[in-house]
Design an enzyme around this catalytic site. Structure first.
Site, short mmCIF file in Angstrom:
data_model
loop_
_atom_site.label_atom_id
_atom_site.label_comp_id
_atom_site.label_asym_id
_atom_site.label_seq_id
_atom_site.Cartn_x
_atom_site.Cartn_y
_atom_site.Cartn_z
CG HIS A 62 -1.65 -1.27 1.70
ND1 HIS A 62 -2.72 -1.27 0.67
CD2 HIS A 62 -1.53 -2.13 2.60
CE1 HIS A 62 -3.13 -2.57 1.18
NE2 HIS A 62 -2.51 -3.09 2.09
CE1 TYR A 86 -3.94 -4.06 7.86
CE2 TYR A 86 -6.41 -5.18 6.99
CZ TYR A 86 -4.83 -4.66 6.83
OH TYR A 86 -4.49 -4.50 5.50
CB ALA A 114 -7.46 -8.22 -1.99
CG MET A 212 -9.41 -8.14 6.66
SD MET A 212 -7.61 -8.52 7.03
CE MET A 212 -7.65 -10.24 6.95
CG ASN A 236 -7.85 -15.88 -0.27
OD1 ASN A 236 -7.63 -14.61 -0.19
ND2 ASN A 236 -8.64 -16.27 0.67
CG HIS A 248 -0.34 -9.35 2.64
ND1 HIS A 248 -1.34 -8.84 2.74
CD2 HIS A 248 0.75 -8.58 2.86
CE1 HIS A 248 -1.18 -7.69 2.30
NE2 HIS A 248 0.24 -7.46 1.95
#
Ligand code: HPA
Length: 278
Positions: A62, A86, A114, A212, A236, A248
């Site tokens: 990121h 998070y 994602a 997330m 995934n 990740h």
């Protein structure tokens, strides 16, 4: 944190923004999906660090920049690098970013991210158009005093994912021969991935993809009156649905497959959208 006002923030943004620049849409890019930002022409970048009141993120994959520029000749503002709860960032930081999009004059917000798929037939590298969500974050980004100049205290969420923009996104995907499934997204705080038991529960609740992010941004955007469209890049199969362990690194690797599709899809969609929205 709200001793920084939107006026202070816009003063900084306007120092960077080209004169009269008014984006049609905001665009947020998720993990492994930032290659779309490289397609932006005449880019002007604003580091998140320069924005008062914002806590910038630090997760690998990121970069943290607001990019003003053009995709397919349509003026946009791209949030390159998403802030995740998070990381310990506050809802306030996410509110600031989304509200900048609105204040610059955008009417739509294109959200990518994602996600893990809870549908075995929709695997890594596939795209999923999000039609609705379940907010499983431990909170709501609108909790606290409401600023009536931005939006109402209570916000309806029936058409959170704009039906017209969904149709435009599907049409664009069909035209480009990019297969895209549709489904419901459930958000988790993370950063741990889900347990197989959690995934079994989420499937029973009617969710198709898990991730997330996305949900806080959608709620803030709807509150501000932005029209939202959201495409998840499946990286995934969700926990327990395959032998593969979720990592990740895998998210970034398969995100790249989704990104290659989004690089074609989003500019095509923008062109159609700019013909439909004022
Ligand atoms: N769970 C949560 N977030 C994710 C996943 C997942 O399986 N894949 C990519 N982001």
């Amino acid at each position: 944190m709200m001793n920084t006002t939107m006026a202070d923030i816009m003063q900084v943004i306007n120092r960077y923004a080209p004169k009269g620049f008014s984006p049609k849409a905001g665009l947020i890019l998720g993990s492994g999906l930032s290659s779309l930002a490289d397609q932006i022409t005449n880019p002007v970048s604003i580091p998140y660090q320069a924005i008062p009141g914002l806590q910038a993120g630090a997760v690998s994959g990121h970069a943290s920049l607001l990019v003003l520029g053009y995709l397919n000749n349509i003026p946009i503002i791209c949030l390159r690098g998403r802030l995740h709860l998070y990381e310990g960032v506050s809802y306030e930081s996410i509110r600031i970013l989304v509200r900048i999009v609105k204040r610059l004059g955008a009417s739509a917000f294109i959200i990518t991210g994602a996600a893990g798929s809870m549908r075995p037939e929709v695997g890594p590298g596939e795209l999923m158009l999000i039609q609705d969500h379940i907010n499983f974050h431990p909170g709501n980004p609108l909790v606290g005093a409401n600023d009536e100049t931005i939006g109402p205290r209570f916000v309806g969420m029936e058409d959170a994912y704009d039906p017209v923009l969904q149709e435009l996104m599907e049409t664009a995907a069909n035209r480009l021969n990019i297969p895209m499934s549709k489904g419901v997204y459930i958000s988790t705080l993370g950063p741990s991935f889900e347990t197989p038991a959690e995934i079994r529960a989420f499937r029973q609740w009617g969710a198709d993809a898990v991730g997330m992010s996305i949900v806080p941004e959608v709620i803030i955007a709807r509150h501000a009156g932005l029209r939202v469209v959201c495409v998840a890049a499946i990286t995934n199969l969700a926990a327990g649905l395959s032998e593969e362990k979720i990592t990740h690194e895998g998210t970034l690797q398969f995100g790249e497959m989704g990104a290659r599709k989004l690089v074609k899809l989003i500019p095509e969609f923008l062109k159609d959208m700019s013909n439909v929205l004022d």
